[in-house]
Motif scaffolding. Sequence first.
Motif, PDB file in Angstrom:
ATOM      1  N   LEU A  44       3.435   0.679   2.891  1.00 31.66           N
ATOM      2  CA  LEU A  44       3.080  -0.324   3.885  1.00 31.66           C
ATOM      3  C   LEU A  44       3.038  -1.701   3.253  1.00 31.66           C
ATOM      4  O   LEU A  44       2.388  -1.892   2.219  1.00 31.66           O
ATOM      5  CB  LEU A  44       1.708  -0.009   4.488  1.00 31.66           C
ATOM      6  CG  LEU A  44       1.521   1.350   5.152  1.00 31.66           C
ATOM      7  CD1 LEU A  44       0.057   1.567   5.501  1.00 31.66           C
ATOM      8  CD2 LEU A  44       2.372   1.450   6.404  1.00 31.66           C
TER       9      LEU A  44
ATOM     10  N   TYR B 206       0.850  -1.180   0.000  1.00 33.10           N
ATOM     11  CA  TYR B 206       0.000   0.000   0.000  1.00 33.10           C
ATOM     12  C   TYR B 206       0.893   1.241   0.000  1.00 33.10           C
ATOM     13  O   TYR B 206       1.954   1.272   0.632  1.00 33.10           O
ATOM     14  CB  TYR B 206      -0.886   0.045   1.246  1.00 33.10           C
ATOM     15  CG  TYR B 206      -2.046  -0.912   1.231  1.00 33.10           C
ATOM     16  CD1 TYR B 206      -1.882  -2.243   1.599  1.00 33.10           C
ATOM     17  CD2 TYR B 206      -3.321  -0.483   0.857  1.00 33.10           C
ATOM     18  CE1 TYR B 206      -2.952  -3.114   1.599  1.00 33.10           C
ATOM     19  CE2 TYR B 206      -4.395  -1.356   0.856  1.00 33.10           C
ATOM     20  CZ  TYR B 206      -4.208  -2.664   1.226  1.00 33.10           C
ATOM     21  OH  TYR B 206      -5.268  -3.533   1.211  1.00 33.10           O
TER      22      TYR B 206
ATOM     23  N   LEU C  78      -4.018   0.648  -2.309  1.00 33.73           N
ATOM     24  CA  LEU C  78      -3.354  -0.561  -2.776  1.00 33.73           C
ATOM     25  C   LEU C  78      -2.644  -0.304  -4.096  1.00 33.73           C
ATOM     26  O   LEU C  78      -3.231   0.231  -5.036  1.00 33.73           O
ATOM     27  CB  LEU C  78      -4.391  -1.673  -2.961  1.00 33.73           C
ATOM     28  CG  LEU C  78      -3.869  -3.020  -3.410  1.00 33.73           C
ATOM     29  CD1 LEU C  78      -2.976  -3.628  -2.330  1.00 33.73           C
ATOM     30  CD2 LEU C  78      -5.025  -3.966  -3.731  1.00 33.73           C
TER      31      LEU C  78
ATOM     32  N   PRO D 265      -4.394   4.628   3.182  1.00 34.05           N
ATOM     33  CA  PRO D 265      -3.572   3.752   2.331  1.00 34.05           C
ATOM     34  C   PRO D 265      -4.320   3.380   1.060  1.00 34.05           C
ATOM     35  O   PRO D 265      -5.531   3.169   1.081  1.00 34.05           O
ATOM     36  CB  PRO D 265      -3.353   2.522   3.211  1.00 34.05           C
ATOM     37  CG  PRO D 265      -3.607   2.986   4.611  1.00 34.05           C
ATOM     38  CD  PRO D 265      -4.671   4.023   4.492  1.00 34.05           C
TER      39      PRO D 265
END
Lengths: 111, 114
Positions: free
Chosen positions: A88, A36, A46, A44
């Motif tokens: 992330l 992310y 994707l 966030p």
Amino acid sequence: QKEVEQNSGPLSVPEGAIASLNCTYSDRGSQSFFWYRQYSGKSPELIMFIYSNGDKEDGRFTAQLNKASQYVSLLIRDSQPSDSATYLCAVREQNDYKLSFGAGTTVTVRA
Amino acid sequence: DADVTQTPRNRITKTGKRIMLECSQTKGHDRMYWYRQDPGLGLRLIYYSFDVKDINKGEISDGYSVSRQAQAKFSLSLESAIPNQTALYFCATSDFSASEYGYTFGSGTRLTVV
């Protein structure tokens, strides 16, 4: 939740360079892996999903997975200032499909 | 309209006050989650729900409670807010398998407890 570790950063790269982000995970049974991107103060989003060993490419992004080593990485080629964000790593737990997140790696692309 | 809507977007509250954060979704997903994010700590799971009758604690549930009023609505309450609950809170949804789409996140609620 299972452990997901990312290189702590921050990572500073010049514009046009390759940014390399690393992630390791503890749950050997995990099957699906996500990257992310999160801009400061935003949610966030994707950018990559991978579940097979090897490389998966999408535009300037390449995700690499090695389940034997419990390692997943993200390469950002031709880095742009707009790539400056926190990335992330997330791993889907095998038992109930929740995602466990790493703490994130902050990338700064210098113009 | 956003697929996952969180209200309020920003909130400042005093220590000891009760506060509710709301989340609604139009994705039709069964699964909903509440996370908090603190600098350097990533996303930490507070509570999650796999359907209306299923509520589960996450890794940091102390001081929080939740209510799943309907498939589309999942609320997070702080019964007596304290300053270390100051954080960015995200609601997220997923379908059963969380397949290649992972989670869909709301825009977040920035909560400050003074």
